[in-house]
Design a protein around this motif. Structure first.
Motif, short mmCIF file in Angstrom:
data_model
loop_
_atom_site.label_atom_id
_atom_site.label_comp_id
_atom_site.label_asym_id
_atom_site.label_seq_id
_atom_site.Cartn_x
_atom_site.Cartn_y
_atom_site.Cartn_z
N ASN A 108 -33.59 -21.12 6.94
CA ASN A 108 -32.14 -21.04 7.03
C ASN A 108 -31.54 -20.32 5.83
O ASN A 108 -30.57 -19.56 5.95
CB ASN A 108 -31.54 -22.43 7.16
CG ASN A 108 -31.86 -23.08 8.50
OD1 ASN A 108 -32.13 -22.38 9.48
ND2 ASN A 108 -31.85 -24.40 8.56
N LEU A 109 -32.11 -20.56 4.65
CA LEU A 109 -31.62 -19.88 3.44
C LEU A 109 -31.87 -18.38 3.54
O LEU A 109 -30.98 -17.58 3.20
CB LEU A 109 -32.31 -20.45 2.21
CG LEU A 109 -31.99 -19.75 0.87
CD1 LEU A 109 -30.51 -19.88 0.57
CD2 LEU A 109 -32.85 -20.32 -0.26
N ILE A 110 -33.05 -18.00 4.00
CA ILE A 110 -33.37 -16.57 4.13
C ILE A 110 -32.43 -15.91 5.13
O ILE A 110 -31.95 -14.79 4.91
CB ILE A 110 -34.83 -16.39 4.57
CG1 ILE A 110 -35.79 -16.97 3.52
CG2 ILE A 110 -35.14 -14.92 4.80
CD1 ILE A 110 -35.60 -16.42 2.13
N LEU A 111 -32.13 -16.60 6.22
CA LEU A 111 -31.21 -16.05 7.22
C LEU A 111 -29.81 -15.88 6.63
O LEU A 111 -29.13 -14.90 6.89
CB LEU A 111 -31.17 -16.96 8.45
CG LEU A 111 -30.31 -16.45 9.62
CD1 LEU A 111 -30.80 -15.10 10.12
CD2 LEU A 111 -30.32 -17.47 10.76
N ALA A 112 -29.38 -16.84 5.82
CA ALA A 112 -28.06 -16.77 5.19
C ALA A 112 -27.99 -15.57 4.23
O ALA A 112 -27.00 -14.82 4.22
CB ALA A 112 -27.75 -18.07 4.46
N ILE A 113 -29.04 -15.39 3.43
CA ILE A 113 -29.08 -14.25 2.50
C ILE A 113 -29.06 -12.94 3.27
O ILE A 113 -28.38 -11.98 2.90
CB ILE A 113 -30.33 -14.34 1.61
CG1 ILE A 113 -30.24 -15.55 0.68
CG2 ILE A 113 -30.50 -13.06 0.79
CD1 ILE A 113 -31.50 -15.82 -0.11
N ALA A 114 -29.81 -12.92 4.37
CA ALA A 114 -29.85 -11.71 5.20
C ALA A 114 -28.46 -11.37 5.72
O ALA A 114 -28.03 -10.20 5.67
CB ALA A 114 -30.81 -11.92 6.37
N LEU A 143 -23.23 -8.18 5.70
CA LEU A 143 -21.79 -8.08 5.45
C LEU A 143 -21.49 -7.10 4.32
O LEU A 143 -20.52 -6.33 4.39
CB LEU A 143 -21.22 -9.47 5.13
CG LEU A 143 -21.21 -10.47 6.29
CD1 LEU A 143 -20.75 -11.84 5.80
CD2 LEU A 143 -20.30 -9.97 7.42
N MET A 144 -22.31 -7.12 3.28
CA MET A 144 -22.12 -6.19 2.17
C MET A 144 -22.31 -4.74 2.64
O MET A 144 -21.53 -3.85 2.28
CB MET A 144 -23.11 -6.51 1.05
CG MET A 144 -22.84 -7.82 0.32
SD MET A 144 -24.20 -8.26 -0.81
CE MET A 144 -24.21 -6.83 -1.90
N GLY A 145 -23.36 -4.51 3.44
CA GLY A 145 -23.62 -3.17 3.92
C GLY A 145 -22.52 -2.65 4.83
O GLY A 145 -22.05 -1.52 4.67
N ILE A 146 -22.12 -3.48 5.78
CA ILE A 146 -21.05 -3.08 6.69
C ILE A 146 -19.75 -2.88 5.91
O ILE A 146 -18.96 -1.97 6.19
CB ILE A 146 -20.85 -4.14 7.79
CG1 ILE A 146 -22.07 -4.16 8.73
CG2 ILE A 146 -19.58 -3.86 8.59
CD1 ILE A 146 -22.26 -2.88 9.52
N GLY A 147 -19.52 -3.72 4.90
CA GLY A 147 -18.33 -3.57 4.06
C GLY A 147 -18.30 -2.23 3.35
O GLY A 147 -17.24 -1.58 3.28
#
Length: 304
Positions: free
Chosen positions: A98-104, A109-113
């Motif tokens: 779950n942590l890895i998915l959250a980081i992903a 979001l950063m990339g799309i931003g």
């Protein structure tokens, strides 16, 4: 039913530092860099100028989006159990799916931003739309309910995401227009990127079969798949030569031929050891080297 990796972690004797280096896959990030560099190089050839702020922003966005895709692939593969023998899976190393998915997702979001900022500054939604489509293809590759990579469609998705869509998005971000030259470059980049994915299947045929993944190597068998490799490499050089003849590329683009020894090494190594999965663990990095050299020569020739 195949058991989840998270429920049955595998202990590897390999030192954790080496496993983490394998999990990070630094050489693989040329996959994100080459399409942006190539599209920008074609734009420079056509316009004589580069918007460095746009280039840097797009490049950073592409890298973090690839981080998202790699982490998501580890998470989704953990759910199917296909990575049960993959000690360098980030999920296996941390045990925190779950942590890895959250980081992903934060990386996404950063990339799309970053790409959204480019589109906002240019008052044009084309670039962010193309990148969003690339992300959709990336999700469909491994993400539920699609998992098209398990049906053998991964290489095709990879071709379009990193080739026609990725290179064209980089070109458009610089010119707000389209060109046949950028499309020709996109075909070359798309093929050599798909080649990396294709080569990565040779060492995991047994795990793919156990998880029900019908990759092209599983469908063809390792021998026939290895016999296909020289033809795929030949297409890369054929497209390049035709593009030079039609003046989409300058004559200097012929420097991509310096990569022929790498292509030869890739084809002969896999051809000689196609049934020896333990020897093919790192063959993808030969394909990465081919990708990097061809992409670099293509970009440099277009600029100079």
């Amino acid at each position: 039913m195949v058991k989840s990796l998270v429920d049955t972690p595998q202990i590897s004797p390999i030192p954790s530092r080496k496993l983490w280096m394998a999990a990070i896959k630094l050489p693989m990030y040329s996959v994100a860099i080459v399409p942006i560099a190539t599209g920008t190089a074609v734009a420079y050839r056509d316009t004589g100028a580069i918007n460095w702020a746009v280039f840097a922003t797009f490049l950073a966005a592409a890298i973090v989006i690839l981080v998202w895709e790699n982490l998501c692939n580890d998470v989704f593969d953990a759910e199917t159990g296909i990575d049960i023998h993959k000690a360098h899976s980030v999920v296996n190393l941390t045990g925190k799916k779950n942590l890895i998915l959250a980081i992903a997702n934060i990386c996404l979001l950063m990339g799309i931003g970053g790409v959204l900022a480019i589109s906002w500054l240019q008052q044009d939604a084309v670039v962010v739309s193309l990148v969003a489509l690339c992300c959709l293809l990336g999700y469909m590759y491994q993400g539920p309910p699609f998992r098209l990579g398990y049906q053998g469609w991964g290489e095709i998705l990879c071709f379009f995401a990193f080739g026609p869509l990725g290179v064209s998005a980089a070109y458009y971000s610089q010119t707000q227009s389209w060109s046949i030259g950028s499309l020709a470059a996109a075909v070359v980049v798309g093929i050599i990127t798909s080649l990396i994915l294709f080569c990565s299947h040779f060492n995991q045929v047994e795990d793919d079969l156990a998880a029900g993944k019908r990759s092209p190597v599983v469908r063809l068998g390792t021998k026939r798949a290895s016999q296909l490799l020289p033809w795929v490499c030949a297409v890369i050089y054929a497209v390049t030569i035709v593009a030079i003849a039609l003046q989409f590329f300058p004559i200097w683009t012929a420097i991509v031929l310096v990569s022929l020894p790498i292509a030869w090494k890739l084809c002969t190594f896999i051809g000689d050891h196609h049934e020896q999965s333990e020897m093919l663990l790192n063959c993808r990095f030969i394909a990465v080297a081919l990708h990097f050299v061809v992409g670099s020569c293509l970009s440099v020739s277009l600029i100079f």
